[in-house]
Design a protein around this motif. Structure first.
Motif, mmCIF file in Angstrom:
data_model
loop_
_atom_site.group_PDB
_atom_site.id
_atom_site.type_symbol
_atom_site.label_atom_id
_atom_site.label_comp_id
_atom_site.label_asym_id
_atom_site.label_seq_id
_atom_site.Cartn_x
_atom_site.Cartn_y
_atom_site.Cartn_z
ATOM 1 N N LEU A 44 41.790 34.797 3.636
ATOM 2 C CA LEU A 44 41.670 33.819 4.713
ATOM 3 C C LEU A 44 41.006 32.584 4.119
ATOM 4 C CD1 LEU A 44 41.765 32.680 7.522
ATOM 5 C CD2 LEU A 44 39.866 34.166 8.194
ATOM 6 N N ASN A 45 41.834 31.643 3.694
ATOM 7 C CA ASN A 45 41.355 30.412 3.072
ATOM 8 C C ASN A 45 41.485 29.246 4.043
ATOM 9 O OD1 ASN A 45 40.929 31.864 0.750
ATOM 10 N ND2 ASN A 45 42.622 30.978 -0.395
ATOM 11 N N ASP A 46 40.447 28.450 4.099
ATOM 12 C CA ASP A 46 40.376 27.260 4.946
ATOM 13 C C ASP A 46 40.505 26.055 4.009
ATOM 14 O OD1 ASP A 46 39.763 25.333 6.832
ATOM 15 O OD2 ASP A 46 37.787 26.131 7.332
ATOM 16 N N ASP A 47 41.708 25.501 3.894
ATOM 17 C CA ASP A 47 42.042 24.519 2.862
ATOM 18 C C ASP A 47 42.146 23.106 3.417
ATOM 19 O OD1 ASP A 47 42.203 26.584 1.042
ATOM 20 O OD2 ASP A 47 44.395 26.694 1.049
ATOM 21 N N ILE A 48 41.561 22.166 2.696
ATOM 22 C CA ILE A 48 41.744 20.743 2.960
ATOM 23 C C ILE A 48 42.344 20.113 1.714
ATOM 24 C CG2 ILE A 48 40.639 18.538 3.473
ATOM 25 C CD1 ILE A 48 38.463 20.092 4.975
#
Length: 235
Positions: A44-48
């Motif tokens: 579960l990666n929260d990427d910007i």
């Protein structure tokens, strides 16, 4: 009931300039032996990603990969011949199956894109690779769960696993109950925005809780809140 809490500020972080990613579970250079997975939920990666940048073509196999843009849009291309733009409000799923290659780039040259990249181990290995995406209207998740990924719901995106993804937008002061779809599944609740009370715990923006050995979970919103709930087999 068993529970594990993952606070937002305990996540791993990778910042490459073009990419700022927060990792709930071990990924890339971030390794935590206590944070490998929750049941069959592996990533579960929260990427910007900054404008014009992205992930160049790379391979995957035997993984269910879900992308959910929270702000901005993604440009997707893969070896199945699919070339799409995934906008905020849409959900993408890709069954890597027997193997494929793909790239994901920010669809904008100027504005950031923020999206969730989620991996779930598959139920059946080496299936034919497949791709799908769908728009889900926010009006259909006001104070209720909107199923966006499911092995059995025709209104959701199909997944090669007994897993279910649901979104909910809760008004402050409201309570909602989540009932597991399959006995023995665990539930991973990720707070996109806002604050909730669940399982005698207070969770805020980007906090998460994994709950197992419970078939009914009550969630109360302390303020206007957006949630992602991921239900997965535990083994």
């Amino acid at each position: 009931m068993k529970k594990v809490i993952h606070k937002a500020d305990t996540r791993g972080e990778a910042n490459f300039g073009w990419l700022n990613s927060r990792h709930t579970f071990s990924f890339g250079q971030y390794y935590n032996p206590d944070r490998i997975q929750f049941g069959l939920l592996r990533v579960l990666n929260d990427d910007i990603v900054i404008g014009g940048a992205g992930f160049p073509t790379h391979p995957h196999d035997n993984m269910e990969i879900i992308s959910i843009p929270l702000k901005g849009a993604l440009a997707h291309r893969d070896s199945t011949g699919t070339e799409k733009v995934i906008n905020t409000g849409e959900v993408q799923i890709m069954s890597a199956g027997s193997g494929l290659t793909h790239s994901e780039y920010n669809a904008s040259k100027n504005d950031e894109v923020n999206f969730l990249q989620i991996w779930v181990f598959p139920k059946e290995k080496d299936i034919k690779p497949r791709y799908d995406q769908k728009e889900f209207h926010a009006s259909e998740r006001k104070d209720r769960f909107q199923t966006v990924v499911s092995p059995s719901d025709d209104h959701a995106l199909w997944i090669n696993q007994d897993a279910y993804f649901s979104l909910a937008d809760l008004a402050s002061g409201n309570t909602i109950e989540y009932t597991t779809n399959q006995h023995g599944n665990g539930v991973y609740i990720f707070v996109l925005e806002g604050q909730i009370e669940v399982a005698d715990s207070t969770l805020s923006r980007r906090d998460a809780i994994g709950i197992s050995d419970a078939e009914l979970i009550s969630i109360s919103a302390a303020e206007d809140t957006e949630l992602l709930v991921i239900e997965v087999p535990m083994n």
